[in-house]
Motif scaffolding. Sequence first.
Motif, PDB file in Angstrom:
ATOM      1  N   ASP A  98       0.810  -1.213   0.000  1.00 39.82           N
ATOM      2  CA  ASP A  98       0.000   0.000   0.000  1.00 39.82           C
ATOM      3  C   ASP A  98       0.844   1.265   0.000  1.00 39.82           C
ATOM      4  O   ASP A  98       0.315   2.355  -0.178  1.00 39.82           O
ATOM      5  N   GLY A  99       2.157   1.130   0.214  1.00 43.91           N
ATOM      6  CA  GLY A  99       3.027   2.293   0.236  1.00 43.91           C
ATOM      7  C   GLY A  99       3.684   2.467   1.588  1.00 43.91           C
ATOM      8  O   GLY A  99       3.568   1.616   2.465  1.00 43.91           O
ATOM      9  N   PRO A 100       4.382   3.593   1.771  1.00 46.67           N
ATOM     10  CA  PRO A 100       5.090   3.829   3.034  1.00 46.67           C
ATOM     11  C   PRO A 100       4.153   3.674   4.236  1.00 46.67           C
ATOM     12  O   PRO A 100       3.034   4.182   4.235  1.00 46.67           O
ATOM     13  N   THR A 101       4.656   2.960   5.233  1.00 48.96           N
ATOM     14  CA  THR A 101       3.847   2.618   6.401  1.00 48.96           C
ATOM     15  C   THR A 101       4.515   3.107   7.678  1.00 48.96           C
ATOM     16  O   THR A 101       5.722   2.975   7.837  1.00 48.96           O
ATOM     17  N   ALA A 102       3.705   3.653   8.563  1.00 51.66           N
ATOM     18  CA  ALA A 102       4.167   4.029   9.899  1.00 51.66           C
ATOM     19  C   ALA A 102       3.398   3.180  10.902  1.00 51.66           C
ATOM     20  O   ALA A 102       2.301   2.696  10.630  1.00 51.66           O
ATOM     21  N   GLU A 103       4.007   3.007  12.065  1.00 52.55           N
ATOM     22  CA  GLU A 103       3.385   2.192  13.099  1.00 52.55           C
ATOM     23  C   GLU A 103       3.093   3.037  14.325  1.00 52.55           C
ATOM     24  O   GLU A 103       3.960   3.784  14.790  1.00 52.55           O
ATOM     25  N   ARG A 136       1.348   6.306   3.698  1.00 58.23           N
ATOM     26  CA  ARG A 136       0.056   5.956   3.112  1.00 58.23           C
ATOM     27  C   ARG A 136      -0.710   4.927   3.929  1.00 58.23           C
ATOM     28  O   ARG A 136      -1.866   4.647   3.653  1.00 58.23           O
ATOM     29  N   ARG A 137      -0.053   4.361   4.945  1.00 62.66           N
ATOM     30  CA  ARG A 137      -0.701   3.319   5.743  1.00 62.66           C
ATOM     31  C   ARG A 137      -0.212   3.433   7.181  1.00 62.66           C
ATOM     32  O   ARG A 137       0.979   3.608   7.430  1.00 62.66           O
ATOM     33  N   LEU A 138      -1.144   3.331   8.133  1.00 63.02           N
ATOM     34  CA  LEU A 138      -0.808   3.249   9.555  1.00 63.02           C
ATOM     35  C   LEU A 138      -1.181   1.860  10.042  1.00 63.02           C
ATOM     36  O   LEU A 138      -2.173   1.279   9.608  1.00 63.02           O
ATOM     37  N   GLN A 139      -0.379   1.351  10.955  1.00 63.83           N
ATOM     38  CA  GLN A 139      -0.693   0.064  11.560  1.00 63.83           C
ATOM     39  C   GLN A 139      -0.393   0.126  13.048  1.00 63.83           C
ATOM     40  O   GLN A 139       0.370   0.975  13.507  1.00 63.83           O
TER      41      GLN A 139
END
Length: 190
Positions: A98-103, A136-139
Amino acid sequence: MQLTGRAESSVRPAVPADAADIARVQGIAWRTAYRSLLPPSVLDDWDDAAVADGWASSLATPPTPAHGVLVALEGPTAVGFLAHGPAEVTAQDPASPDGPTAEVTALLVEPRWGRRGHGSRLVAAAVDLLGATGVRRLQMWVPREDPVTSGFLESAGWAPDGWSRTLDAGTTTIHEHRWHVLLGDDEGPG
């Protein structure tokens, strides 16, 4: 005559001077929400000063420029916080398509300040801040035994992504499920 009204609620980036408040919120929230989940020694031996020192160090010198902490305020009082950083990428858990991800590594609101929008404001601020950097995505990993956080995330448009993990916490095992949301998705925040 006494005027009544709602105190001003806000979110801002945390600074080292917030460390004691962050440690206080963390200690109270963990004792309330995770008493049955964490080993008793973690909570019984909690040292506010040591935890505050750790937060002060992390806030003064983050591990990477992508790490950060936001603090929720009710008037001048810190009532919650959200910590974030880059998502861990491993061979078993590759980078998201989905693209760059942050946690989100911590999302805690002191229980007596719950259900007043502080968690929502923290997540919205993180979405704005991280989305502006290209994320683009948070987890977020959530203990299976934490229906409050799972319910909150679901109501905010997040969903489990199918990943689970088990953490050895000494005298107990913590089972976690990973939740995620796409930023800019019409159905999620952003």
